[in-house]
Design an enzyme around this catalytic site. Structure first.
Site, PDB file in Angstrom:
ATOM      1  CB  SER A   1      -0.890   0.004   1.238  1.00 33.22           C
ATOM      2  OG  SER A   1      -0.106   0.295   2.379  1.00 33.22           O
ATOM      3  CE  LYS A   2      -1.039   7.377  -2.326  1.00 33.69           C
ATOM      4  NZ  LYS A   2      -0.806   6.627  -3.551  1.00 33.69           N
TER       5      LYS A   2
END
Ligand code: GLU
Length: 464
Positions: free
Chosen positions: A238-239
């Site tokens: 994810s980010k």
């Protein structure tokens, strides 16, 4: 048999690393097998598909150098073919119109859930003969109700699912929109795809698709479902683990070759080799070496790979890659000049951005020292600067070794360390406290420009 692979993204967002890796594996396998790689945009979801996303996906693939032999095809332009295939299935009694309303379906689903049963469609309309096609209806595919559906996955071997768990799934909605599981089969078959390589989030769709292949009279392709990508902490990527969009890595100064190398190493390997050229990847890539366990994305490893690939990239290529950003700052810059500096920068740069920044010293017209550099431009440093001026004025040979020897002498004469002599010169030439080697810079800048910058710095100190 010619191998045909494809990448079939849905244009509903950016191309993240998982998608880029799926594309790479499909591309590598086609290239390894001297086959064909097709690009197909799966834009049947009209609400979520956007043109920006299409552009971004194409730009990402181009940046990575994953060229396609056919396409891009757009599913939104193939409606006629899909409808013909729906009609064929209806005619042959392999699909049927379902008139159940949403309320009826919801009610049945709730009953099944309450009874603790799997919520498959109750097949209410399957044998119905009184339906009126003018009324709103969806088209469902008739799945076998007994026995099992099986297929071979390259990494998992035989995968088998009892048919009672499979739904008579919708292939065309009331509004005429066709569904993924249906169009993906029609397209893969009509485009002659021999190997489907995709994320394992589609594993559950494959039994449905296998039955559709049979129903439509097609031969199913070979399936390879690749695992998902995790961060170094073993959590879904994810980010938090860095950028998600592939193109953001371009903007951070990573080389496509490094990115391709990194993507390939996520879930695939060849002995203990880490650094691969594109040609090596094509040569060594096989599907059976893909790992079943989740792959890990590690930004530090990508950074390390980038350093390795920068060192291996020809000067001219690096100059071409860096030129647009250099020109944006210094319109007078050109490739020839940049190529002279690249050898100096490529051994010490971690990213293209560092190369672009490292080239500043050469193209600067006005030196504006930053805070760190200002510390080396004081009255205390004046003798070193003036000594350097003398050396550059008189030196017959201006290469690294000759300058090094003379600066050593100067340091001795001034009873200072070499650093105390080199740093003011560095600050005067670049306005920075960190830069490529001082002697290499002098050699590149040439006598006149070096003298101009040294005099300028010395005069400013005197004036202060
Ligand atoms: N459009 C699908 C996706 O992006 C493709 C799935 C497939 O490769 O079959 O997930």
């Amino acid at each position: 048999m010619t191998v045909v692979t494809r990448f079939a993204p849905s244009p509903t967002g950016t191309l993240h690393l998982g998608g880029a890796r799926t594309a790479l594996f499909s591309w590598l396998y086609a290239r390894n097998q001297k086959g064909k790689f097709i690009l197909r945009i799966e834009d049947t979801d009209r609400e979520r598909s956007t043109l920006e996303s299409v552009d971004e996906i194409l730009a990402s693939l181009k940046w990575l150098g994953l060229d396609w032999d056919e396409g891009p095809f757009f599913q939104s332009q193939r409606t006629e073919l899909y409808n013909a295939k729906v009609e064929q299935l209806l005619r042959e009694g392999k699909a049927y119109r379902c008139y159940c309303t949403k309320e009826e379906l919801d009610k049945k689903r709730e009953e099944l859930t309450a009874a603790g049963k799997k919520t498959v469609y109750a097949r209410t309309c399957r044998e119905r003969t009184d339906g009126n096609p003018a009324q709103p209806n969806v088209v469902r595919f008739k799945m076998p109700t007994t026995g099992a559906t099986s297929f071979v996955d390259t990494l998992r071997g035989v995968v088998e699912v009892p048919n009672e768990e499979l739904d008579d799934f919708v292939i065309r909605r009331t509004d005429g929109g066709v569904m993924y599981n249906f169009v993906v089969v029609v397209d893969d078959a009509e485009m002659g795809v021999t190997h489907v390589i995709r994320g394992d989030d589609h594993l559950a769709n494959t039994p449905k698709q296998v039955n559709l292949y049979k129903g439509l009279g097609y031969q199913p392709p070979k399936f390879t479902h690749v695992s998902m990508i995790l961060g170094p902490d073993k959590k879904r990527l994810s980010k938090r683990h860095g950028a998600e969009a592939t193109l953001e890595y371009r903007d951070m100064g990573f080389l496509p070759e490094a990115m391709v190398n990194m993507l390939a190493r996520m879930g695939w390997g060849h002995g203990d080799q880490e650094v691969f050229s594109r040609e090596e990847l094509i040569q060594f890539f096989t599907l059976d070496k893909i790992t079943l366990s989740p792959a890990v994305f590690d930004k530090e490893k990508l950074e390390w790979l980038n350093i390795q690939h920068i060192k291996r990239t020809p000067d001219e290529t690096l100059a071409e890659l860096a030129l647009p950003a250099v020109k944006a700052k210094f319109p007078h810059a050109d490739k020839e000049a940049l190529m002279k500096i690249i050898p100096l920068l490529k051994q010490r740069s971690r990213t293209l951005i560092e190369i672009v920044q490292g080239a500043d010293f050469y193209f600067l017209k006005e030196i504006a020292p930053d805070e760190a550099a200002t510390k080396f431009l004081t009255a205390h440093h004046l003798p070193a600067l003036e000594g350097a001026l003398g050396i550059v004025e008189e030196s017959a040979v201006m290469d690294h070794d000759a300058l090094n020897a003379q600066f050593k002498e100067l340091a001795q004469k001034l009873a200072r360390g070499m650093k105390d002599v080199a740093q003011p010169v560095r600050a005067a030439l670049t306005g920075r406290a960190i830069s490529p080697g001082v002697f290499e810079m002098i050699a590149l800048l040439g006598r006149d420009e070096t003298l101009r910058r040294l005099r300028d710095a010395a005069n400013k100190i005197k004036a202060a």
